[in-house]
Design a protein around this motif. Sequence first.
Motif, PDB file in Angstrom:
ATOM      1  N   GLN A 173       0.959  -1.109  -0.042  1.00 33.28           N
ATOM      2  CA  GLN A 173       0.019  -0.090   0.119  1.00 33.28           C
ATOM      3  C   GLN A 173       0.769   1.391  -0.073  1.00 33.28           C
ATOM      4  OE1 GLN A 173      -2.035   1.367   3.585  1.00 33.28           O
ATOM      5  NE2 GLN A 173      -3.747   0.628   2.560  1.00 33.28           N
ATOM      6  N   THR A 207      -5.871  -1.349  -6.892  1.00 37.83           N
ATOM      7  CA  THR A 207      -6.745  -0.523  -6.285  1.00 37.83           C
ATOM      8  C   THR A 207      -6.429   0.747  -5.779  1.00 37.83           C
ATOM      9  OG1 THR A 207      -6.778  -1.976  -4.291  1.00 37.83           O
ATOM     10  CG2 THR A 207      -8.399  -2.834  -6.223  1.00 37.83           C
ATOM     11  N   PHE A 235      -7.662   4.913  -4.466  1.00 39.86           N
ATOM     12  CA  PHE A 235      -8.722   5.965  -4.486  1.00 39.86           C
ATOM     13  C   PHE A 235      -7.948   7.255  -4.659  1.00 39.86           C
ATOM     14  CE2 PHE A 235     -11.718   9.066  -2.899  1.00 39.86           C
ATOM     15  CZ  PHE A 235     -12.934   8.525  -3.205  1.00 39.86           C
ATOM     16  N   ARG A 276      -6.514  -5.382   1.280  1.00 41.34           N
ATOM     17  CA  ARG A 276      -6.868  -4.258   0.428  1.00 41.34           C
ATOM     18  C   ARG A 276      -7.905  -3.301   1.540  1.00 41.34           C
ATOM     19  NH1 ARG A 276      -5.291  -4.481  -5.314  1.00 41.34           N
ATOM     20  NH2 ARG A 276      -4.567  -6.559  -5.503  1.00 41.34           N
ATOM     21  N   PHE A 301      -9.300  -0.633  -0.226  1.00 46.97           N
ATOM     22  CA  PHE A 301     -10.033  -0.320  -1.355  1.00 46.97           C
ATOM     23  C   PHE A 301     -10.246  -1.308  -2.290  1.00 46.97           C
ATOM     24  CE2 PHE A 301      -8.474   3.728   0.594  1.00 46.97           C
ATOM     25  CZ  PHE A 301      -9.757   4.301   0.626  1.00 46.97           C
ATOM     26  N   TRP A 355     -12.318  -0.873  -5.552  1.00 47.99           N
ATOM     27  CA  TRP A 355     -12.463   0.380  -6.588  1.00 47.99           C
ATOM     28  C   TRP A 355     -11.088  -0.006  -7.351  1.00 47.99           C
ATOM     29  CZ3 TRP A 355     -15.530   4.618  -5.888  1.00 47.99           C
ATOM     30  CH2 TRP A 355     -16.426   4.531  -4.835  1.00 47.99           C
ATOM     31  N   GLY A 383     -11.382   5.075  -7.373  1.00 40.82           N
ATOM     32  CA  GLY A 383     -12.305   5.908  -7.026  1.00 40.82           C
ATOM     33  C   GLY A 383     -11.910   7.363  -6.902  1.00 40.82           C
ATOM     34  N   GLN A 399     -11.000   7.106   3.151  1.00 43.63           N
ATOM     35  CA  GLN A 399     -12.199   5.964   3.352  1.00 43.63           C
ATOM     36  C   GLN A 399     -13.260   7.153   3.466  1.00 43.63           C
ATOM     37  OE1 GLN A 399      -9.993   4.389   6.744  1.00 43.63           O
ATOM     38  NE2 GLN A 399     -10.341   2.545   5.933  1.00 43.63           N
ATOM     39  N   ALA A 457     -14.362   8.019   0.078  1.00 42.00           N
ATOM     40  CA  ALA A 457     -14.837   6.812  -0.466  1.00 42.00           C
ATOM     41  C   ALA A 457     -16.174   6.731  -0.166  1.00 42.00           C
ATOM     42  CB  ALA A 457     -13.772   5.716  -0.475  1.00 42.00           C
ATOM     43  N   SER A 458     -16.507   6.841   1.239  1.00 40.62           N
ATOM     44  CA  SER A 458     -17.854   6.311   1.396  1.00 40.62           C
ATOM     45  C   SER A 458     -18.969   7.306   0.895  1.00 40.62           C
ATOM     46  CB  SER A 458     -18.010   6.329   2.796  1.00 40.62           C
ATOM     47  OG  SER A 458     -17.741   7.543   3.750  1.00 40.62           O
ATOM     48  N   GLN A 463     -19.322   6.261  -2.926  1.00 39.94           N
ATOM     49  CA  GLN A 463     -20.270   5.160  -2.984  1.00 39.94           C
ATOM     50  C   GLN A 463     -21.606   5.645  -2.947  1.00 39.94           C
ATOM     51  OE1 GLN A 463     -19.040   1.993  -3.699  1.00 39.94           O
ATOM     52  NE2 GLN A 463     -21.090   1.349  -3.829  1.00 39.94           N
TER      53      GLN A 463
END
Length: 133
Positions: A4, A37, A39, A85, A87, A90, A93, A118, A121-122, A125
Motif C-alpha cells: 500500500q 486498487t 482512491f 486491501r 479499497f 475500487w 475511486g 475512506q 470513498a464512502s 459510494q
Amino acid sequence: MLVQVIYRSKAAYSLGHMSNLDILREALARNKREGITGFLTRDQSHFLQILEGDAEPIDNLISAIGRDERASQMEVMQRGDCSERVFGDWSMGYFEISPREGSRIKDLALEECLPLLQKLASYEQAQIQMYHT
C-alpha cells in the motif's frame, strides 16, 4: 506481496480541468489490468492517492506518476506491506474537494490521510448507489 502506498503531489492544472478525467480514464484501464486498487482525491492545488496491489506493478506506477507532467513535487508519505486491501472494490475511486472546503491536502499529516480517503470513498459510494437506484 501486497503493498500500500499513500502519496501526495501538487496538481499542474486547476480543479475541474480535463486532465483530471484523463488521469481517471488511464487509471481505470491500467489498474484493472495490473490488479491495482485505490482512491484519488484532489483539492484546489494537490492530489492525494492511495494505491494497493502487488509490489512490482505499484512501484512501476509510482515511478510513472513521478514523471507525469500533470503533477509535481510528489511525496510518498507511506509505502508498506499490507495484509488486505482497504479499497478492494475500487480500481480507482475519485473525489474532488470543493474550493469552499479549502485546500488542505498539502497540510495533512500521514495519520490523517487514510481516514480522509475512506470518508471520501464512502461519500462517492453513496453517490454511485443513488445513480443505480
